[in-house]
Design a protein around this motif. Structure first.
Motif, PDB file in Angstrom:
ATOM      1  N   LYS A  72       0.833  -1.201   0.000  1.00 47.50           N
ATOM      2  CA  LYS A  72       0.000   0.000   0.000  1.00 47.50           C
ATOM      3  C   LYS A  72       0.870   1.255   0.000  1.00 47.50           C
ATOM      4  O   LYS A  72       0.517   2.265  -0.625  1.00 47.50           O
ATOM      5  N   HIS A  75       1.723   2.101  -3.517  1.00 42.98           N
ATOM      6  CA  HIS A  75       0.671   2.826  -4.241  1.00 42.98           C
ATOM      7  C   HIS A  75       0.713   4.309  -3.897  1.00 42.98           C
ATOM      8  O   HIS A  75       0.546   5.171  -4.766  1.00 42.98           O
ATOM      9  N   ARG A  78       3.663   5.965  -5.671  1.00 39.72           N
ATOM     10  CA  ARG A  78       3.378   6.253  -7.084  1.00 39.72           C
ATOM     11  C   ARG A  78       2.630   7.577  -7.223  1.00 39.72           C
ATOM     12  O   ARG A  78       2.929   8.395  -8.088  1.00 39.72           O
ATOM     13  N   LYS A  79       1.630   7.770  -6.373  1.00 36.48           N
ATOM     14  CA  LYS A  79       0.843   8.993  -6.451  1.00 36.48           C
ATOM     15  C   LYS A  79       1.699  10.202  -6.081  1.00 36.48           C
ATOM     16  O   LYS A  79       1.600  11.261  -6.702  1.00 36.48           O
ATOM     17  N   HIS A  95       9.889   0.524  -8.234  1.00 33.90           N
ATOM     18  CA  HIS A  95       9.381  -0.576  -7.424  1.00 33.90           C
ATOM     19  C   HIS A  95      10.567  -1.308  -6.792  1.00 33.90           C
ATOM     20  O   HIS A  95      11.468  -1.767  -7.511  1.00 33.90           O
TER      21      HIS A  95
END
Length: 310
Positions: A72, A75, A78-79, A95
């Protein structure tokens, strides 16, 4: 005793469940709202160090901000990378798992790495942490565990307050990822504030839906004919300034023999020749000769680039 109405029992049960869900939603939002308040109150000089270090990387024009996380937190990372890129800070997500299988080659010694991990103990982060230590790449961490491997090895540490997750089992990343996301926004906007980016400059990073405008040619946007402030080189500046003011373009085009462009007078030329005798001088005395030109068939973007760099 009168038997209960099955329909009434069903409706009562549904109302109870609806009320329970609504209350749970409010509890979650209240918990996460309080966590953000605690996070804001916990920020210290280390946040300033983060912004300064990233700004130094940007000013060198050689590095990028590498944003990493797993699960999580990945994620969220990334944002955060997307937000940073869209606000003028070159950033991209790496990653950690892929990094261990070759993507470490994407990271250079001119870069800065920021890693998101609530626990700071994800085994997938190990190779990336080791890589930054081996090649002296600045490492920033965002975690809530001050005893973690990530926290201990980072150069600059952003320690989030320890608050319970909104998940009833205390397991699903909820409150912690909300804090990470907000902290990423805080970093991006603090960097944006230092850049003092104008709305026009901001739009450069958001050209979506404007393909036609981006591909417009100089001929489609340039002033033409009577709109141009054109004057001869032997005219005195008192008359030339009247033409410049009338056309309201902030410059003068000087045409010489055979109506060829002989020079240009801009605001900069006026400042360089400012004096009591300015108005008595001729345009030829102060104009800049051989000005940069661009073809009418060139893209407007090329003209903007020339104007910006010259």
């Amino acid at each position: 005793m009168t038997p209960s109405d099955p329909q009434k029992v069903s409706n009562d049960t549904q109302n109870i469940e609806t009320g329970r869900s609504l209350q749970k939603a409010k509890d979650v939002l209240s918990l996460e709202s309080q966590a953000l308040t605690d996070l804001a109150n916990s920020l210290d000089d280390d946040f300033e160090k983060v912004i300064t270090r990233i700004e130094e990387m940007k000013n060198s024009r050689m590095g990028r901000l590498i944003v990493a996380g797993i699960g999580k937190s990945g994620h969220i990372a990334r944002k955060v990378a997307a937000t940073l890129s869209s606000t003028g800070t070159p950033a991209f997500f790496v990653h950690p798992g892929e990094a261990s299988h070759g993507d470490l080659g994407m990271i250079t010694q001119q870069d800065v790495v920021i890693m998101f991990s609530n626990s700071g103990e994800n085994v997938e982060l190990t190779d990336l942490i080791f890589y930054t230590r081996r090649y002296s790449i600045p490492l920033i961490c965002v975690t809530s565990n001050s005893e973690s491997t990530l926290h201990k090895h980072a150069d600059i540490r952003l320690l989030m307050p320890k608050v319970p997750e909104a998940c009833p089992n205390g397991l699903a990343p909820t409150t912690s990822t909300t804090m990470m996301l907000a902290l990423g926004d805080a970093i991006a906007i603090a960097l944006l504030d230092r850049m003092e980016l104008s709305p026009e400059q901001y739009k450069v990073f958001h050209p979506g839906g404007k393909l036609g405008k981006k591909l417009m040619k100089v001929d489609e946007v340039m002033r033409k004919g009577d709109e141009l402030p054109i004057i001869a080189p032997d005219v005195t500046m008192d008359k030339a300034l009247l033409v410049m003011t009338e056309k309201n373009l902030g410059s003068l085009l000087i045409l010489g023999d055979q109506k060829k462009l002989a020079g240009i007078v801009t605001d900069g030329d006026l400042k360089r020749h400012m004096g009591s005798d300015l108005l008595s001088k001729t345009v030829a005395d102060i104009m800049s000769v051989d000005p940069k030109i661009v073809s009418a068939n060139a893209l407007a973007a090329e003209a903007i680039d020339i104007m910006t760099n010259r």
